[in-house]
Design a protein around this motif. Structure first.
Motif, PDB file in Angstrom:
ATOM      1  N   HIS A 129      35.616  22.266  44.097  1.00 17.13           N
ATOM      2  CA  HIS A 129      35.319  22.591  45.501  1.00 17.13           C
ATOM      3  C   HIS A 129      36.381  23.563  45.999  1.00 17.13           C
ATOM      4  O   HIS A 129      37.411  23.170  46.527  1.00 17.13           O
ATOM      5  CB  HIS A 129      35.300  21.301  46.333  1.00 17.13           C
ATOM      6  N   GLY A 154      31.779  18.546  50.234  1.00 16.04           N
ATOM      7  CA  GLY A 154      31.584  19.320  51.449  1.00 16.04           C
ATOM      8  C   GLY A 154      30.279  18.961  52.124  1.00 16.04           C
ATOM      9  O   GLY A 154      29.566  18.036  51.724  1.00 16.04           O
ATOM     10  N   GLU A 182      29.861  21.355  57.961  1.00 18.12           N
ATOM     11  CA  GLU A 182      31.248  21.837  57.953  1.00 18.12           C
ATOM     12  C   GLU A 182      31.326  23.308  57.546  1.00 18.12           C
ATOM     13  O   GLU A 182      32.412  23.883  57.479  1.00 18.12           O
ATOM     14  CB  GLU A 182      32.091  20.996  56.991  1.00 18.12           C
ATOM     15  N   SER A 205      30.121  27.241  45.052  1.00 19.56           N
ATOM     16  CA  SER A 205      30.832  26.988  46.306  1.00 19.56           C
ATOM     17  C   SER A 205      30.367  28.007  47.337  1.00 19.56           C
ATOM     18  O   SER A 205      30.300  29.206  47.057  1.00 19.56           O
ATOM     19  CB  SER A 205      32.342  27.090  46.105  1.00 19.56           C
ATOM     20  N   LYS A 247      30.565  29.221  51.548  1.00 17.27           N
ATOM     21  CA  LYS A 247      31.243  29.137  52.841  1.00 17.27           C
ATOM     22  C   LYS A 247      30.576  30.102  53.808  1.00 17.27           C
ATOM     23  O   LYS A 247      30.262  31.235  53.443  1.00 17.27           O
ATOM     24  CB  LYS A 247      32.721  29.468  52.707  1.00 17.27           C
TER      25      LYS A 247
END
Length: 151
Positions: free
Chosen positions: A28, A82, A86, A105, A107
């Motif tokens: 992560h 995760g 978030e 991963s 974001k």
């Protein structure tokens, strides 16, 4: 006898990649800041890397939720760590035949005007080459999100 030992080792290795634990602390990672490793079995979508990050004309929470829906609609995908709420999630997808784990991963960050930016880092745990699987995965998943806006 040597043949049986070699066969047992091969079977053991095949089983290991299917049941090896996945440590979230190791996998992560933040795709906005991570440094790629030396192996070619990875794809990083971040400005100046394998592909530039993408900007979408939607708020971060909506983009993260949409990405989560796309990712979890794919075969053999689970959340490793995760949460889309978030804006930072790592997924694990196992390959179809051998069940090798790949880690993705993701974001999402806010941009001006209610837009959001997407960063993605997809990599294989085992092997040296991924035969383009990580790049194809990210292209497929991001295409499912719709058209990004010009940056």
């Amino acid at each position: 006898m040597l043949t049986w030992i070699i066969l047992a080792l091969i079977i053991g290795l095949i089983l290991w990649v299917r049941v090896a634990p996945s440590d979230a602390n190791q996998w992560h990672v933040d795709p906005e800041t991570v440094e790629k490793g030396a192996r070619p079995n990875q794809f990083l979508m971040r400005d100046g890397q394998d592909a530039n990050s993408l900007v979408f004309d939607m708020p971060p929470a909506e983009l993260a939720a949409n990405f989560n829906d796309v990712a979890l609609s794919k075969p053999n995908v689970v959340v490793l760590d995760g949460d889309a709420k978030e804006l930072f999630v790592t997924y694990m997808q196992r390959t179809k035949l051998m069940a090798y784990p790949d880690y993705i991963s993701v974001k999402v960050t806010p941009e001006e005007g209610g837009k959001s930016r997407l960063f993605v880092y997809s990599r294989s745990r085992f092997g040296r080459s991924d035969l383009g699987v990580n790049k194809a995965r990210i292209q497929d998943w991001t295409a499912a999100l719709g058209q990004p806006v010009a940056q």
